[in-house]
Design an enzyme around this catalytic site. Structure first.
Site: not given
Lengths: 493, 287, 299
Positions: C136, C199, C235
């Site tokens: 991430d 995300k 996400k």
């Protein structure tokens, strides 16, 4: 594409929403409804009745009195007597307080009213719950406050009430239209005889109960049910001083005609064929959502529906494909299911009319797209529909269909689309979508219509005037302008 | 002795900024009862009316887009021009049977009325526009826009003041008009076209016909490209016909028959608003 | 190199966007469809601990919880991944060895990204060496906001190259991007530059995933899919602690991207306390009575 469909098969299962039906246990609908005249529910002198039924399953909901000539006369006399003896003389602030009371009672009974509205008219509960009923209450709240402030509304002149207002409302927003009619009329000191639409009388009768509960002086509001002939009798009754009508342009013209030899005032809210213009610099996803709201709101039974879509050439394919996928997520079905987006068509007659236009559109060479839904066996339904490959001269582009049917054309220049937008006998509403401020002002100024939604569509508010140019009507409802149809400007000479 | 022959003036229609004869070739003979003087006017036909509506429609987009300031300037210019020709109008009114005192008064009031409405040109919108406090995140405003092409049947008995009083509120609001002059005494109205002609009024904004109400009222109210009718005829048959015909395309109909134009209260911006449509515009507030 | 016209061409109207959200959120999800959603949500959770005080013990506990959500209910799914700081990756990786749960690591100078590109790439290589199966990363918001889109794009592309087959989630930190137009632009840019997932947030600033931001990103994913045929994952992270909101997000995914995206391969929740709320709901649905958090372990 084939990969795509494989992937769909492979995914464990697709997620479907379970039924989420609104409970109807706590609502009450009487088996029979009488006429509301002089503050009481009375048997019709005509001795005639008709039925109101649920368009989603064709089941009868209640037996409704049909007002004949003597009934109409009785109601008008009740209104006249209430005007002469009470309402014209009453302290304006007291008039306002009655309206506030009615507004509160509508709020308190909002769930029941929403359910009945959906049962009687077929509209999704989401809309009757979130739009129709709250707006109806808000309308009474708004005009309640005007009752003792009319001097501020007409600077330099005095406004006086007219007398008895005969009001005829349509079936697409039954309670909301009753509120649009009754609230400004009462606030400005008139009394009312209201005739709800034949296919959707129930919430107006519920409103009559509310009016009774609010202790409004007898005869100030009279609600008489019936069909077209009842409306005609009301229009032609000599003791009616003013007619307010919402409905088709055809009937509006008949009303003007029959009032020609009288001095009666009239205000009319008639048909429309609004142009909704999507420029290439618009916020695309919001525009797509706006198109959905513009034409599929209330099954397209909306006089201001954006039924003519004009998309700028460079984004036309993109918009159409996004519309298709958005339409596929619409849920058609039981109006009482909280997830329903598209409810039932209001009546058999209306469905027939819509189907006629679908046939005309196809016969005239239009390319039709309908979202796929399983259509319930009983009741009246029409899947959301788009037509492409059509032009200004197609009937489905010119005529009001009053159903979930959108006619799509593309355009290249702003001047061209403005000319096309105005190329209509109607002028009720219009839409323009662009991210460029100066373009909004230019286009919205040039569209000859009473309501322009820029980067939005089908928004309503009691403070916001609504009404048409050209054959879409005369006068405004809502806002300060909404008082004008119910007053005479005096001390001119 | 110097004698010179009177020049007998021919009074024409005023259509699209031009002085034209009626296409019908007909005329109306007007006789001054005192002096036995005769004047000939055009006897306008439905085709003259049709041409005038066409001119009005063509002029509308342009006139509608003039700024209020500009329209006010032009109306004030009309007042100036009328003022510089007031002797002519006074004598015309006298010729049509009014006392000298009343004629002087009427011309003065007519000039004042033009000035009054000239002053409204960029103000009535402010009085009648509003920002509506809607309860959702939208900016919402309403403002008046002209209705379009207006046909006017001018008062029979107020040849100059009444004539001006009924057309000017519509015109100052951006409408274009086709007006039928008083059928009994059209002289002042027809002369007024000369005032207009020297006042920078764009062609087609004001079109003036002389003719008969009972012949033209039907056309004034049935033409599908006319958006509103102002009716000052006291004939109930005319009024009923106009109201009936207005249903054809949902014309707005205004009956000014009972208004006393000499009264100062007969002027107000609500008359301007009669030929206005309120447009409401919504726009989201966000970023 | 990204195409600036593509990036600038998508405008978002905030009011219209939030009206669409309201409509999506007004869906009423009941009975079977609710239970289906609750189970699905569990399987989509990236169970996260990102604290300076994280210890090996805490990470181990979390990993245990990930595969034993509530042992009284044996048929519950496992969460999708455990998300930790780089120094905890090897511990997490070892603890999850016998499961299908992925080890995810934040990287690239998380949460601010305020370091140079080389350091970021080194960090990415490090976490992958340690066993991270998903990375991430954060974008350089400073460069983005100053208009240096190519810098941001190049950085993402280089990180993706460093990741190889490891799944790359690109955190836009939408709370710092100020407008939905920027959210859209950053989403497009991240996808064009090689993101496997986009995300919303780090969870380290006060504004995390908001419904309008999530909708805007989902729409960007849909448009990218329609253009390229590539399915990018999504996400939302931060602030999603109640199952009701999580279900509403599933509705949003379904009605924006379709059922295909209702899988942990393409949709995740970055959350720490969501799992317990979902568990309580599942048990409430089964037993019929409302639950107390006292009966659910707190890891």
């Amino acid at each position: 594409m084939s990969e795509n469909s494989k992937a769909k098969k492979n995914s464990s299962m697709s997620w479907k929403y379970s039924n989420a039906l609104e409970s109807i246990e706590h609502i009450s609908i009487s088996p029979v409804y009488k006429l509301f005249i002089g503050g009481k529910f009375v048997n019709p002198i005509s001795k005639k009745y008709f039925h109101s039924s649920n368009p989603a399953n064709e089941k009868k909901l209640a037996k409704i009195a049909l007002a004949g000539k003597s009934d109409v006369n009785k109601a008008v006399l009740a209104a006249k007597s209430a005007y002469d003896n009470i309402w014209e003389k009453i302290d304006p602030k007291e008039r306002g307080k009655y309206l506030f009371r009615i507004a509160r009672l509508i709020q308190e009974k909002s769930r029941e009213l929403a359910i009945i509205e959906s049962l009687d008219g077929g509209k999704p509960i989401r809309e009757s719950r979130d739009i129709d009923i709250p707006l109806a209450a808000a309308h009474f709240f708004y005009y309640a406050g005007w009752a003792d402030k009319l001097d501020y509304a007409f600077p330099g002149r005095k406004a006086s009430s007219i007398g008895v207002a005969g009001q005829i409302i349509p079936w697409n927003f039954p309670l909301l239209m009753a509120a649009w009619k009754i609230a400004p009329a009462l606030a400005s000191g008139n009394t009312v005889v209201l005739k709800p639409a034949e296919s959707t009388p129930l919430t107006a009768l519920k409103l009559a109960e509310i009016i009774q509960e609010a202790d409004l002086p007898a005869g100030v509001v009279n609600i008489i049910t019936g069909d077209g002939t009842t409306g005609e009798l009301l229009v032609n009754n000599p003791n009616v001083d003013k007619i307010a009508f919402t409905g088709s342009t055809k009937v509006g013209k008949m009303i003007i005609n029959s009032l020609a030899a009288t001095k009666k005032k009239y205000s009319l809210e008639l048909g429309g064929k609004a142009a909704n213009i999507i420029c290439e610099d618009a916020a695309i996803d919001q525009a797509v959502e706006g198109i959905i709201n513009s034409i599929f709101f209330n099954q397209g039974h909306v006089c201001c529906a954006g039924s003519r879509l004009y998309v700028q050439e460079s984004i036309s394919n993109q918009i159409i494909s996004k519309l298709h996928s958005r339409m596929d997520h619409l849920i058609l079905g039981d109006p009482l299911d909280k997830n329903t987006d598209i409810g039932a068509i209001n009546s058999k007659a209306q469905l027939k009319r819509i189907k006629m236009y679908l046939d005309i559109g196809k016969k005239d060479g239009g390319e039709i797209y309908q979202s796929k839904h399983s259509i319930p066996k009983k009741g009246y339904w029409c899947a959301p529909t788009l037509f492409t490959d059509i032009s200004q001269s197609h009937r489905i582009v010119q005529e009001e269909i009053f159903g979930p049917v959108l006619a799509i054309q593309s355009f290249r220049t702003i001047d061209e689309v403005i000319a096309k937008a105005n190329n209509s006998p109607y002028g009720l509403s219009g839409g323009v979508w662009t991210d460029k401020g100066s373009k909004i002002f230019q286009v919205s100024k040039k569209i000859r219509a009473g309501v322009i939604w820029a980067n939005t569509f089908n928004k309503f508010d009691p403070t916001s005037p609504f009404g048409g140019y050209k054959e879409s009507g005369i006068g405004r409802e809502g806002g300060l302008e909404g008082l004008s149809p119910y007053v005479n400007i005096v001390n001119r000479n | 002795m110097n004698t010179s022959l009177d020049i007998k003036k021919t009074y024409k229609l005023y259509i699209d900024g031009k002085f034209s004869r009626t296409e019908s070739g007909r005329y109306i003979q007007w006789v001054d009862s005192k002096n036995n003087q005769t004047i000939n006017f055009c006897h306008a036909s439905r085709k003259d009316f049709r041409n005038a509506v066409q001119a009005s429609r063509n002029a509308f987009n342009n006139w509608n887009n003039f700024s209020g300031y500009n329209r006010g300037q032009i109306l004030y210019r009309i007042a100036e021009m009328l003022d510089s020709r007031k002797e002519q109008f006074i004598s015309e009114l006298i010729l049509q049977g009014k006392s000298k005192k009343k004629s002087i008064q009427e011309v003065k009031q007519s000039i004042d009325r033009l000035v009054y409405y000239a002053g409204w040109s960029d103000k009535f919108q402010q009085i009648f526009s509003r920002v509506n406090p809607v309860s959702t995140p939208y900016y919402n405003f309403s403002s008046p826009e002209p209705t379009g092409v207006v046909s006017v049947i001018a008062p029979k008995n107020s040849y100059l003041l009444g004539f001006i009083s009924v057309i000017v509120p519509a015109v100052v609001g951006g409408n274009t008009v086709v007006v039928l002059a008083s059928e009994d005494n059209p002289l002042c109205a027809i002369s007024f076209s000369e005032v207009l002609h020297s006042s920078d009024v764009p062609n087609g904004v004001i079109n003036i016909l002389s003719g008969y109400c009972n012949e033209l009222a039907g056309h004034f109210s049935s033409h599908m490209d006319v958006n509103a009718v102002i009716n000052c005829s006291s004939d109930l048959k005319d009024s009923e016909l106009i109201r009936k015909n207005s249903s054809l395309n949902v014309k707005r109909v205004f009956d000014y028959e009972s208004i006393d134009w000499t009264h100062v209260d007969s002027q107000d911006p609500y008359l301007i608003m009669d030929c206005q449509e309120v447009k409401t515009t919504w726009h989201p507030i966000g970023y | 190199m990204i195409n600036p016209i593509m990036v600038y061409n998508n405008r978002i109207d905030q009011v219209g966007c939030s009206e669409r959200v309201n409509r999506i959120f007004s869906r009423s999800i009941k009975t079977e469809s609710k239970i289906w959603a609750l189970y699905k949500i569990l399987s989509m959770i990236d169970l996260t601990t990102l604290e300076g005080s994280d210890s090996p013990g805490k990470v181990k506990q979390l990993c245990y919880k990930a595969s034993h959500l509530h042992d009284q209910y044996p048929k519950l799914p496992q969460v999708a991944a455990i998300c930790v700081y780089p120094s905890m990756v090897s511990i997490a990786h070892k603890s999850l060895k016998s499961t299908n749960i992925k080890t995810a690591s934040v990287a690239t100078g998380f949460p601010s990204g305020m370091t140079n590109c080389k350091a970021k790439l080194d960090e990415v290589r490090y976490v992958i060496d340690e066993g991270a199966e998903e990375v991430d990363m954060v974008i350089s918001r400073g460069h983005f906001l100053s208009g240096e889109l190519n810098y941001v794009s190049d950085e993402i592309a280089q990180v993706k190259t460093a990741c190889g087959k490891v799944k790359l989630k690109v955190i836009l930190e939408t709370g710092e991007l100020n407008t939905l137009d920027n959210v859209r632009m950053a989403s497009d840019l991240a996808m064009e530059s090689g993101a496997d997932f986009i995300k919303t947030s780090t969870g380290k600033i006060s504004e995390s995933a908001t419904p309008t931001v999530v909708l805007t990103m989902l729409e960007a994913i849909r448009d990218y899919y329609n253009k390229t045929g590539k399915k990018i994952g999504m996400k939302p992270a931060g602030g999603i602690s109640k199952s009701k909101l999580a279900i509403q997000y599933l509705v949003m995914v379904k009605e924006t991207l379709g059922n295909d995206w209702l899988t942990p391969n393409l949709f995740r929740f970055g959350a720490s306390s969501l799992a317990n709320d979902v568990l309580m709901q599942i048990i409430k649905q089964n037993k019929g009575n409302y639950q107390s958090s006292n009966y659910f372990s707190l890891d």
